[in-house]
Design an enzyme around this catalytic site. Structure first.
Site, PDB file in Angstrom:
ATOM      1  N   LYS A  75       0.848  -1.195   0.000  1.00 13.00           N
ATOM      2  CA  LYS A  75       0.000   0.000   0.000  1.00 13.00           C
ATOM      3  C   LYS A  75       0.883   1.244   0.000  1.00 13.00           C
ATOM      4  CE  LYS A  75      -3.653   2.096   2.891  1.00 13.00           C
ATOM      5  NZ  LYS A  75      -4.456   1.925   4.121  1.00 13.00           N
ATOM      6  N   SER A 153      -9.023   2.733   3.387  1.00 12.54           N
ATOM      7  CA  SER A 153      -8.052   3.309   2.480  1.00 12.54           C
ATOM      8  C   SER A 153      -7.186   2.271   1.755  1.00 12.54           C
ATOM      9  CB  SER A 153      -7.135   4.270   3.244  1.00 12.54           C
ATOM     10  OG  SER A 153      -6.450   3.596   4.285  1.00 12.54           O
ATOM     11  N   SER A 177      -9.723   0.540   7.665  1.00 13.53           N
ATOM     12  CA  SER A 177      -9.152   0.646   6.320  1.00 13.53           C
ATOM     13  C   SER A 177      -8.634  -0.668   5.756  1.00 13.53           C
ATOM     14  CB  SER A 177      -8.025   1.678   6.300  1.00 13.53           C
ATOM     15  OG  SER A 177      -8.552   2.976   6.396  1.00 13.53           O
TER      16      SER A 177
END
Length: 478
Positions: A75, A153, A177
């Site tokens: 990520k 996210s 997230s």
């Protein structure tokens, strides 16, 4: 070779490499081919370094760890990688062309386990929203329905794993997230106990303990084995989670005595709850009962406290303001309105104006809130709830305008109502695929355990995976 490996989890792929049925380079080449085929439609991967990945996979120096040769993605926030672009979904960092100079401890442990990183995944700007639609890189599409969000996210990572680009991918969770994208994409999403995995050396206590890092996976056994790789304190960490009694991988398939499971199947704090999320909880309640567990309607009443959301927001925006200041110091520039998305700028302004005493009061509330939640877990082993308050999220829903700069943040509330309390308490929670809607999109359910009890979550999740399997469910992308 493009699709030879996409149906296998990381554990199975590593076994193929160990038995020399395939090479690490073959796995990496297949993953690269699938990214090249699917990413133009999904926009899950924003930075790639395929030559370096191929070189690592072919190297005799590739560590012979438990996941030797398995491809993965990181990520594009918090998973620092030396020499790799690191833009955090941000217009500011993209314009600066920022490249991180060092590896995080988590990345070092992934590399030490033999994983091969192929690139970095899309995120909302500074991980602020439960959808991945940054202006810097554009929206990530859900593999199950390209009109829907993959969550946030960790939406880029979730879309990549759900689409079969890689079997596992890095994520982080500050309000849901990891768990939210897992729910929207039909994956296993574990939020670990506070300080279970080190966030160092760049960060000691991320977002005052709200945030943690781990991975999105397709199988429970991958989550358990990866936790064995990533768990444990590093020198300089301000505190650490209690160590497990035995390896987490041993919990998969272990005998599980009947547990007492409380069920939350209604709205919280005056909010709404999608009927399809209730369907998912009711289905999982039946599965747990069939497995011999005692299931009853009950949940910690502290979850009803409306003050918890404002305390969370106070900590959240103060940390955002501090994060932006750190980046400006690092880049040697003053922050301007043009550097950020509208919602990011508005939230950061709120954080900059928050008095220190208000932040300290919010932190006091957070820890007291955790103490009010904890006693319920002395009577119950697990809490079953929706992962999200809404089953689907169309791309373009969470947007702000100059007239309504906080609109995206306000509309985001249903997507964290059941997740952020456990970031505040620091307890472990896992989202599992629980239900497929009539439209053919996944809906997750959340299991929460007492502080430090990932072992229990993984043991029960493995039971559920056998009783109500999901590995055969795949988005129709090809």
């Amino acid at each position: 070779m493009l699709d030879d490996f996409q149906s296998l989890d990381a554990t199975a792929l590593a076994a193929l490499v160990r038995s020399k049925q395939v090479s690490a380079l073959e796995l990496v080449d297949a993953a690269i081919a699938r990214i090249e085929k699917l990413n133009p439609r999904l926009n899950a991967v924003i930075h790639t370094d395929f030559p370096a990945a191929r070189a690592r996979a072919a190297s005799k120096e590739l560590p012979a760890g438990p996941f030797q040769g398995v491809p993965t993605l990181i990520k594009d926030i918090s998973g620092h990688q030396a020499g790799q672009r690191h833009h955090a979904g941000s217009l500011l960092l993209k314009a600066a062309g920022y490249v991180h100079p060092t590896n995080s401890y988590l990345v070092e442990r992934l590399l030490g386990a033999g994983l091969v990183t192929l690139g970095r995944t899309n995120v909302p700007e500074f991980a602020l929203l439960p959808t991945t639609e940054p202006l810097a890189y554009g929206p990530t599409h859900n593999p199950w329905d390209l009109t829907l969000s993959s969550g946030g996210s960790s939406g880029g990572s979730a879309a990549a794993v759900a689409a079969g680009m890689v079997p596992v991918a890095h994520g982080s969770d500050g309000a849901g997230s990891i768990r939210g994208p897992a729910s929207m994409c039909g994956l296993v999403g574990l939020k670990t106990t506070r300080a279970r995995c080190s966030s160092g050396p760049a960060v000691g206590d991320p977002w005052n303990g709200l945030a943690s890092e781990f991975m999105l996976t397709r199988s429970v056994r991958d989550a358990a084995a990866l936790l064995d790789v990533l768990a444990g304190a590093m020198p300089g960490d301000p505190y650490a989670a209690p160590p497990p009694m035995r390896p987490y991988a041993s919990e998969v398939g272990a005998t599980c005595a009947p547990l007492r499971v409380g069920v939350l199947r209604g709205p919280l704090r005056g909010g709404a709850l999608d009927p399809e999320c209730v369907q998912a909880v009711d289905r999982m309640s039946r599965v747990l009962e069939q497995l011999g567990h005692h299931v009853e309607l009950s949940y910690p009443r502290a979850l009803d406290e409306t003050e918890s959301h404002m305390a969370f927001i106070g900590i959240f925006v103060a940390n955002l303001a501090r994060t932006l200041q750190l980046w400006c110091d690092r880049l040697g520039k003053e922050l301007s309105r043009e550097d950020l998305e509208l919602s990011t700028w508005t939230l950061a302004e709120y954080g900059r104006q928050l008095p220190a005493t208000r932040l300290l009061a919010a932190l006091d509330y957070m820890h007291a809130y955790g103490r009010r939640l904890a006693p319920w877990f002395t009577e119950f082993d697990l809490l079953l709830s929706p992962t999200l308050g809404a089953a689907t999220l169309s791309l373009g829903t969470l947007t702000s305008t100059p007239e309504e700069p906080m609109r995206s943040a306000m509309r985001a509330a249903p997507y964290s109502a059941y997740t952020y309390p456990w970031n505040m308490s620091g307890q472990p929670a896992i989202s599992l695929p629980g239900y497929m809607t009539p439209a053919g999109t996944p809906v997750g359910v959340q299991l929460v355990a007492a502080m430090g009890r990932e072992d229990l979550l993984l043991r029960v999740a493995a039971q559920i995976e056998v009783a109500a399997p999901w590995s055969h469910l795949r988005p129709a992308l090809d």
